[in-house]
Scaffold this motif. Structure first.
Motif, short mmCIF file in Angstrom:
data_model
loop_
_atom_site.label_atom_id
_atom_site.label_comp_id
_atom_site.label_asym_id
_atom_site.label_seq_id
_atom_site.Cartn_x
_atom_site.Cartn_y
_atom_site.Cartn_z
N PHE A 19 -11.44 -3.63 -7.48
CA PHE A 19 -11.72 -3.63 -6.04
C PHE A 19 -10.54 -4.19 -5.25
CE2 PHE A 19 -13.15 -5.78 -2.22
CZ PHE A 19 -13.88 -4.80 -1.58
N GLY A 20 -10.00 -5.32 -5.69
CA GLY A 20 -8.86 -5.90 -4.99
C GLY A 20 -7.65 -4.99 -5.01
N PHE A 21 -7.42 -4.31 -6.12
CA PHE A 21 -6.27 -3.39 -6.24
C PHE A 21 -6.41 -2.21 -5.28
CE2 PHE A 21 -4.21 0.24 -8.41
CZ PHE A 21 -2.90 -0.25 -8.46
N LEU A 22 -7.60 -1.60 -5.25
CA LEU A 22 -7.80 -0.45 -4.37
C LEU A 22 -7.80 -0.87 -2.90
CD1 LEU A 22 -10.55 1.61 -6.22
CD2 LEU A 22 -8.09 1.98 -6.20
N THR A 23 -8.37 -2.03 -2.59
CA THR A 23 -8.36 -2.51 -1.21
C THR A 23 -6.94 -2.75 -0.73
OG1 THR A 23 -10.51 -3.57 -1.58
CG2 THR A 23 -9.27 -4.26 0.36
N THR A 24 -6.10 -3.31 -1.61
CA THR A 24 -4.69 -3.53 -1.26
C THR A 24 -4.00 -2.22 -0.95
OG1 THR A 24 -4.60 -5.49 -2.68
CG2 THR A 24 -2.51 -4.48 -2.09
N GLN A 25 -4.24 -1.20 -1.78
CA GLN A 25 -3.65 0.12 -1.53
C GLN A 25 -4.06 0.67 -0.17
OE1 GLN A 25 -4.83 2.63 -4.81
NE2 GLN A 25 -2.95 2.24 -5.90
N VAL A 26 -5.36 0.67 0.09
CA VAL A 26 -5.87 1.28 1.32
C VAL A 26 -5.42 0.48 2.54
CG1 VAL A 26 -7.97 1.87 2.59
CG2 VAL A 26 -7.84 2.29 0.14
N PHE A 27 -5.48 -0.85 2.45
CA PHE A 27 -5.12 -1.70 3.59
C PHE A 27 -3.67 -1.45 4.02
CE2 PHE A 27 -3.33 -5.54 5.45
CZ PHE A 27 -4.29 -5.90 6.37
N PHE A 28 -2.74 -1.47 3.08
CA PHE A 28 -1.33 -1.34 3.45
C PHE A 28 -0.93 0.10 3.71
CE2 PHE A 28 -1.30 -5.59 1.60
CZ PHE A 28 -0.64 -6.25 2.61
N SER A 29 -1.65 1.07 3.14
CA SER A 29 -1.37 2.45 3.51
C SER A 29 -1.74 2.71 4.96
CB SER A 29 -2.13 3.41 2.59
OG SER A 29 -3.53 3.33 2.82
N TYR A 30 -2.71 1.96 5.49
CA TYR A 30 -3.06 2.06 6.92
C TYR A 30 -1.86 1.68 7.78
CZ TYR A 30 -5.75 1.37 11.24
OH TYR A 30 -6.22 1.43 12.53
N PHE A 31 -1.09 0.68 7.32
CA PHE A 31 0.12 0.26 8.03
C PHE A 31 1.36 0.99 7.53
CE2 PHE A 31 -2.82 -3.26 8.67
CZ PHE A 31 -2.66 -3.52 10.02
N ARG A 32 1.15 2.03 6.71
CA ARG A 32 2.22 2.90 6.21
C ARG A 32 3.21 2.16 5.32
NH1 ARG A 32 1.50 5.02 11.48
NH2 ARG A 32 3.20 3.76 12.33
N VAL A 33 2.71 1.25 4.51
CA VAL A 33 3.54 0.53 3.53
C VAL A 33 2.98 0.82 2.14
CG1 VAL A 33 4.34 -1.71 2.69
CG2 VAL A 33 4.15 -1.29 5.16
N TYR A 35 1.98 0.08 -1.48
CA TYR A 35 1.61 -1.21 -2.08
C TYR A 35 2.56 -1.65 -3.18
CZ TYR A 35 -0.16 1.19 -6.23
OH TYR A 35 -0.25 1.93 -7.38
N THR A 36 3.26 -0.71 -3.84
CA THR A 36 4.14 -1.10 -4.94
C THR A 36 5.35 -1.89 -4.47
OG1 THR A 36 5.25 1.06 -4.77
CG2 THR A 36 3.46 0.87 -6.36
N LEU A 37 5.66 -1.84 -3.18
CA LEU A 37 6.80 -2.58 -2.65
C LEU A 37 6.50 -4.06 -2.45
CD1 LEU A 37 7.97 -0.04 0.08
CD2 LEU A 37 8.95 -0.39 -2.19
N LEU A 38 5.22 -4.44 -2.54
CA LEU A 38 4.84 -5.80 -2.17
C LEU A 38 4.81 -6.76 -3.36
CD1 LEU A 38 1.93 -4.88 0.25
CD2 LEU A 38 4.29 -5.44 0.83
N GLY A 39 4.72 -6.23 -4.57
CA GLY A 39 4.69 -7.11 -5.73
C GLY A 39 3.51 -8.06 -5.74
N GLY A 230 5.68 -11.22 -3.01
CA GLY A 230 6.68 -10.62 -3.86
C GLY A 230 8.08 -10.70 -3.28
N GLY A 231 8.38 -11.76 -2.50
CA GLY A 231 9.68 -11.88 -1.90
C GLY A 231 9.94 -10.93 -0.75
N GLN A 232 8.87 -10.42 -0.11
CA GLN A 232 9.00 -9.48 0.99
C GLN A 232 8.19 -9.97 2.19
OE1 GLN A 232 10.89 -6.79 0.74
NE2 GLN A 232 11.02 -6.23 -1.42
N TYR A 233 8.76 -9.79 3.38
CA TYR A 233 8.04 -10.01 4.63
C TYR A 233 7.56 -8.65 5.15
CZ TYR A 233 10.11 -14.71 4.96
OH TYR A 233 10.49 -16.01 4.72
N VAL A 234 6.28 -8.57 5.52
CA VAL A 234 5.75 -7.38 6.17
C VAL A 234 5.50 -7.75 7.63
CG1 VAL A 234 3.99 -5.60 6.19
CG2 VAL A 234 4.66 -6.66 4.03
N LEU A 235 6.30 -7.15 8.54
CA LEU A 235 6.25 -7.48 9.96
C LEU A 235 5.92 -6.23 10.77
CD1 LEU A 235 9.53 -9.54 9.89
CD2 LEU A 235 7.31 -10.54 10.43
N VAL A 236 5.19 -6.44 11.87
CA VAL A 236 4.87 -5.34 12.78
C VAL A 236 5.15 -5.81 14.20
CG1 VAL A 236 3.12 -4.29 11.30
CG2 VAL A 236 2.46 -6.06 12.94
#
Length: 270
Positions: A19-33, A35-39, A230-236
């Motif tokens: 559930f956490g894995f799929l939620t992460t995918q869907v959440f960040f795909s909404y912001f067009r990122v 998920y594999t880039l986030l580590g 994962g050593g990345q900032y996600v900013l909007v």
């Protein structure tokens, strides 16, 4: 008992991670990122799974506990003959209901689009259908040998597990989109972020402030931080909207500095 607890604990952990894995995918795909880039680490994914599944698991557990309590109460309050009569009458009902649920879930699996609003119900219906059918099967057939009986229960357990993962996948997609939409709406209330950089990043709103030592000459106000992982900032940008605005992914290095302030705080000049 130890084996049963270990199996169910393993299943629960798998459901939480999935559930956490799929939620992460869907959440960040909404912001067009992607998920594999986030580590994302395993604890982060499990924590997101617990956050989303805690209430549904509590509700389902309470319902199962109530059903088992009613069965236990009837078992000890009814006479042996009355209990056997109840089981005999309940067996065909369970078989018909299980077959009907199975047929409905197969129809939904073949064409799931019209049933999108029934989130997680097809998977739960499939799991319940397997339980009802295995109950009827065990009541109508002679007791199987030890090896055959174990095989039957393993197959039933695997099918119920499949139904639960199906339900979790549906629910995770809905929760991921809802959380992303709520995050988008709540962006104005998040702390304001000013990004300082030693190098030119070509982000909107750039302010060049020359400094004698050459450090952090470029400022980018009007940002909001979604996540650091994962050593990345996600900013909007402040006021981000899905149709047109971009999302920025920057590495966490010594050349970047973030300054946080209350929402609505005007950025300081050079």
């Amino acid at each position: 008992m130890v084996g049963t607890l270990a199996a169910n604990a393993t299943l629960l952990t798998g459901l939480l991670y999935y559930f956490g894995f799929l939620t992460t995918q869907v959440f960040f795909s909404y912001f067009r990122v992607h998920y594999t880039l986030l580590g994302q680490t395993t604890p982060e994914i499990l924590a997101r799974g617990v956050d989303g599944l805690l209430l549904p698991i509590a509700e389902i557990s309470a319902a199962v506990f109530l059903v088992l309590g009613v069965i236990r109460f009837l078992r000890f309050r009814l006479s042996r003959r009355a209990w056997q009569t109840l089981l005999r009458r309940a067996t065909p009902v369970a078989a018909v209901l299980g077959a009907a649920l199975l047929a409905v879930t197969f129809a939904i699996a073949l064409n799931p689009v019209p049933y999108r609003r029934f989130t997680a119900l097809p998977g739960l219906g499939f799991a319940l259908a397997v339980v009802l059918l295995i109950f009827a099967w065990r009541r109508w057939t002679a007791p199987a040998g030890s090896a055959l009986g174990v095989a039957e229960w393993l197959v039933a357990y695997a099918l119920v597990t499949f139904g639960l993962f199906w339900a979790v996948a549906d629910y995770a997609g809905q929760v991921g989109v809802r959380r992303a939409f709520e995050t988008e709406q709540a962006l104005p209330a998040r702390p304001a972020v000013v990004l300082y950089s030693t190098q030119k990043l070509n982000l909107p709103g750039e302010v060049h402030c020359p400094a004698p030592d050459g450090a952090f000459q470029y400022r980018y106000p009007g940002l909001k931080l979604l996540l650091q992982s994962g050593g990345q900032y996600v900013l909007v940008p402040d006021g981000w909207r899905r149709p047109e605005d971009a999302t920025y992914l920057l590495p966490r290095t010594n050349t970047i500095w973030l300054e946080f302030s209350p929402p609505g705080t005007p950025a300081a000049g050079c």
